[in-house]
Structure formats: structure tokens, C-alpha cells
Scaffold this motif. Structure first.
Motif, PDB file in Angstrom:
ATOM      1  N   GLY A  82      -0.909  -0.702 -13.848  1.00 17.96           N
ATOM      2  CA  GLY A  82      -1.323  -0.946 -15.223  1.00 17.96           C
ATOM      3  C   GLY A  82      -1.941   0.263 -15.893  1.00 17.96           C
ATOM      4  N   TYR A  83      -2.375   1.241 -15.079  1.00 18.64           N
ATOM      5  CA  TYR A  83      -2.972   2.462 -15.633  1.00 18.64           C
ATOM      6  C   TYR A  83      -1.925   3.557 -15.746  1.00 18.64           C
ATOM      7  N   GLU A  84      -1.931   4.233 -16.892  1.00 21.31           N
ATOM      8  CA  GLU A  84      -1.021   5.354 -17.124  1.00 21.31           C
ATOM      9  C   GLU A  84      -1.776   6.423 -17.902  1.00 21.31           C
ATOM     10  N   TRP A  85      -1.614   7.665 -17.473  1.00 23.99           N
ATOM     11  CA  TRP A  85      -2.253   8.802 -18.120  1.00 23.99           C
ATOM     12  C   TRP A  85      -1.186   9.690 -18.748  1.00 23.99           C
ATOM     13  N   LEU A  86      -1.410  10.092 -19.999  1.00 28.77           N
ATOM     14  CA  LEU A  86      -0.565  11.067 -20.675  1.00 28.77           C
ATOM     15  C   LEU A  86      -1.415  12.310 -20.898  1.00 28.77           C
ATOM     16  N   SER A  87      -0.908  13.473 -20.467  1.00 36.32           N
ATOM     17  CA  SER A  87      -1.661  14.718 -20.587  1.00 36.32           C
ATOM     18  C   SER A  87      -1.061  15.616 -21.656  1.00 36.32           C
ATOM     19  N   PHE A  88      -1.946  16.341 -22.340  1.00 40.34           N
ATOM     20  CA  PHE A  88      -1.550  17.191 -23.455  1.00 40.34           C
ATOM     21  C   PHE A  88      -2.328  18.508 -23.407  1.00 40.34           C
ATOM     22  N   HIS A  89      -1.795  19.522 -24.039  1.00 41.99           N
ATOM     23  CA  HIS A  89      -2.481  20.812 -24.130  1.00 41.99           C
ATOM     24  C   HIS A  89      -2.116  21.455 -25.461  1.00 41.99           C
ATOM     25  N   GLY A  90      -2.701  22.618 -25.732  1.00 34.78           N
ATOM     26  CA  GLY A  90      -2.365  23.342 -26.959  1.00 34.78           C
ATOM     27  C   GLY A  90      -3.258  23.019 -28.141  1.00 34.78           C
ATOM     28  N   VAL A  91      -4.466  22.490 -27.866  1.00 31.04           N
ATOM     29  CA  VAL A  91      -5.435  22.251 -28.935  1.00 31.04           C
ATOM     30  C   VAL A  91      -6.708  23.018 -28.603  1.00 31.04           C
ATOM     31  N   THR A  92      -7.658  22.975 -29.516  1.00 29.66           N
ATOM     32  CA  THR A  92      -8.958  23.588 -29.270  1.00 29.66           C
ATOM     33  C   THR A  92     -10.044  22.535 -29.443  1.00 29.66           C
ATOM     34  N   PHE A  93     -11.181  22.791 -28.834  1.00 31.19           N
ATOM     35  CA  PHE A  93     -12.377  21.972 -29.024  1.00 31.19           C
ATOM     36  C   PHE A  93     -13.518  22.948 -29.238  1.00 31.19           C
ATOM     37  N   GLY A  94     -14.161  22.873 -30.385  1.00 34.56           N
ATOM     38  CA  GLY A  94     -15.239  23.820 -30.684  1.00 34.56           C
ATOM     39  C   GLY A  94     -14.764  25.251 -30.718  1.00 34.56           C
ATOM     40  N   GLY A  95     -13.491  25.463 -31.026  1.00 36.16           N
ATOM     41  CA  GLY A  95     -12.936  26.809 -31.135  1.00 36.16           C
ATOM     42  C   GLY A  95     -12.394  27.393 -29.841  1.00 36.16           C
ATOM     43  N   HIS A  96     -12.422  26.637 -28.746  1.00 34.67           N
ATOM     44  CA  HIS A  96     -11.935  27.120 -27.456  1.00 34.67           C
ATOM     45  C   HIS A  96     -10.745  26.290 -26.975  1.00 34.67           C
ATOM     46  N   PRO A  97      -9.842  26.904 -26.204  1.00 34.11           N
ATOM     47  CA  PRO A  97      -8.669  26.180 -25.703  1.00 34.11           C
ATOM     48  C   PRO A  97      -9.068  24.911 -24.957  1.00 34.11           C
ATOM     49  N   CYS A  98      -8.283  23.864 -25.180  1.00 37.54           N
ATOM     50  CA  CYS A  98      -8.632  22.545 -24.652  1.00 37.54           C
ATOM     51  C   CYS A  98      -7.368  21.805 -24.240  1.00 37.54           C
ATOM     52  N   GLY A  99      -7.459  21.076 -23.142  1.00 32.40           N
ATOM     53  CA  GLY A  99      -6.429  20.137 -22.736  1.00 32.40           C
ATOM     54  C   GLY A  99      -7.055  18.762 -22.712  1.00 32.40           C
ATOM     55  N   PHE A 100      -6.249  17.729 -22.910  1.00 31.34           N
ATOM     56  CA  PHE A 100      -6.803  16.378 -22.902  1.00 31.34           C
ATOM     57  C   PHE A 100      -5.810  15.395 -22.308  1.00 31.34           C
ATOM     58  N   ALA A 101      -6.343  14.275 -21.855  1.00 35.65           N
ATOM     59  CA  ALA A 101      -5.518  13.222 -21.270  1.00 35.65           C
ATOM     60  C   ALA A 101      -5.964  11.888 -21.841  1.00 35.65           C
ATOM     61  N   LEU A 102      -4.974  11.051 -22.140  1.00 41.33           N
ATOM     62  CA  LEU A 102      -5.231   9.715 -22.656  1.00 41.33           C
ATOM     63  C   LEU A 102      -4.948   8.707 -21.562  1.00 41.33           C
ATOM     64  N   CYS A 103      -5.874   7.773 -21.357  1.00 42.67           N
ATOM     65  CA  CYS A 103      -5.706   6.714 -20.370  1.00 42.67           C
ATOM     66  C   CYS A 103      -5.314   5.427 -21.081  1.00 42.67           C
ATOM     67  N   PHE A 104      -4.254   4.808 -20.585  1.00 43.46           N
ATOM     68  CA  PHE A 104      -3.800   3.525 -21.111  1.00 43.46           C
ATOM     69  C   PHE A 104      -3.851   2.496 -19.994  1.00 43.46           C
ATOM     70  N   PHE A 105      -4.340   1.313 -20.331  1.00 44.79           N
ATOM     71  CA  PHE A 105      -4.326   0.198 -19.394  1.00 44.79           C
ATOM     72  C   PHE A 105      -3.468  -0.889 -20.023  1.00 44.79           C
ATOM     73  N   HIS A 106      -2.378  -1.223 -19.348  1.00 45.31           N
ATOM     74  CA  HIS A 106      -1.397  -2.175 -19.874  1.00 45.31           C
ATOM     75  C   HIS A 106      -1.010  -1.825 -21.308  1.00 45.31           C
ATOM     76  N   GLY A 107      -0.782  -0.534 -21.554  1.00 40.06           N
ATOM     77  CA  GLY A 107      -0.269  -0.068 -22.837  1.00 40.06           C
ATOM     78  C   GLY A 107      -1.281   0.113 -23.942  1.00 40.06           C
ATOM     79  N   SER A 108      -2.571  -0.064 -23.642  1.00 39.57           N
ATOM     80  CA  SER A 108      -3.621   0.063 -24.643  1.00 39.57           C
ATOM     81  C   SER A 108      -4.582   1.186 -24.246  1.00 39.57           C
ATOM     82  N   MET A 109      -4.857   2.100 -25.164  1.00 35.15           N
ATOM     83  CA  MET A 109      -5.708   3.246 -24.854  1.00 35.15           C
ATOM     84  C   MET A 109      -7.140   2.811 -24.586  1.00 35.15           C
ATOM     85  N   THR A 110      -7.696   3.309 -23.460  1.00 36.39           N
ATOM     86  CA  THR A 110      -9.065   2.977 -23.075  1.00 36.39           C
ATOM     87  C   THR A 110      -9.979   4.192 -22.970  1.00 36.39           C
ATOM     88  N   GLN A 111      -9.408   5.393 -22.733  1.00 40.77           N
ATOM     89  CA  GLN A 111     -10.216   6.590 -22.520  1.00 40.77           C
ATOM     90  C   GLN A 111      -9.490   7.834 -23.008  1.00 40.77           C
TER      91      GLN A 111
END
Length: 150
Positions: A49-78
Motif C-alpha cells: 500500500g506504500y509507494e514512494w516517488l522520488s524527484f530532484h532538480g529543485v532548490t530549498f532555501g537556495g540550495h539543491p534539493c531532492g524530495f520524495a512523496l509517500c503515498f498510502f493506497h494512492g493518497s499522499m501522506t508525507q
């Protein structure tokens, strides 16, 4: 410069400059791929039921940043993210504890400014969920993100 990842203090949602989608608790997994295709890196489906999608190519506070979205049964939780600060000290290919502490301090300061409150050592609770930036001793890394309730 890459687009910036920012957080809205009213609901904890995240946005990426120039991208119309708001990343928020309850967001449907189907809504994400087309909106973030240029940032996509990988998918990890745990088969429970848990699925993570990972992304890169953005910044946070002006510095390079990667992020991941957590979905539980198709709904984003984190949303988890990490930042690469300039001059990060590396040993054997990995950031040192000092570099990790610097990242945590930077993220807490920036996240506190964006969410208009101080992010405590073990996270801060809001009506919409929790925000944190802390040391993960098991992974020996910074752990930063937001988790949505409801």
C-alpha cells in the motif's frame, strides 16, 4: 537556477515555483506524474500500500534539493526532502556528522521561516500534521519532511 520548493504555513502544502500542482496531504497519486515529469527520478512500490516517488532538480532555501512523496493506497501522506549545502564535508563518499548537523540546522532555520514557527528538535506539530528536521541514527543522515494528518 532550479525552481524552489516552498511550504505554506496554513496547510503544510508544498509548491514548486512555476508548477501549478500543490503537494498536500490526500493528493491523489495519479495527479503527480504528469505535473512533475521533468523532476522525476524513481518509484519504489513496497507492495503493501506504500509507494514512494522520488524527484530532484529543485532548490530549498537556495540550495539543491531532492524530495520524495509517500503515498498510502494512492493518497499522499508525507513529503521528505534533503538539501546539499555548498562545501559539504565528505568522508568515503558520505557526508560527515558535522555536515549532516549543518544540513539539519539549515533546514530547521529555513523551514521555521516558511512555516512561521520554530521547528523543534524532534519536530513541530500543526493542525495539518508534523514538520521535522532531525538526525536519523539508523541511516546516519538528516531526515527532514512533513507528514499530514487526516
Amino acid at each position: 537556477m532550479n525552481p524552489s520548493l516552498t511550504f505554506d504555513p496554513s496547510d503544510g502544502s508544498a509548491s514548486i515555483s512555476g508548477i501549478p500542482i500543490r503537494l498536500r496531504g490526500g493528493l491523489s497519486r495519479e495527479a503527480v506524474p504528469s505535473a512533475l515529469v521533468s523532476f522525476y527520478r524513481s518509484t519504489l512500490n513496497h507492495g503493501n500500500g506504500y509507494e514512494w516517488l522520488s524527484f530532484h532538480g529543485v532548490t530549498f532555501g537556495g540550495h539543491p534539493c531532492g524530495f520524495a512523496l509517500c503515498f498510502f493506497h494512492g493518497s499522499m501522506t508525507q513529503l521528505h526532502f534533503s538539501v546539499m549545502l555548498p562545501n559539504t564535508e565528505i568522508e568515503s563518499g558520505w557526508p560527515t556528522k558535522g555536515a549532516i548537523d549543518d544540513e539539519i540546522a539549515f533546514v530547521r532555520k529555513e523551514l521555521s521561516a516558511q512555516l512561521r514557527t520554530t521547528i523543534a528538535d524532534h519536530g513541530s506539530t500543526f493542525s495539518w500534521g508534523v514538520a521535522w528536521s532531525t538526525f536519523d541514527p539508523r541511516g546516519f543522515q538528516a531526515s527532514s519532511g512533513v507528514r499530514y494528518t487526516g
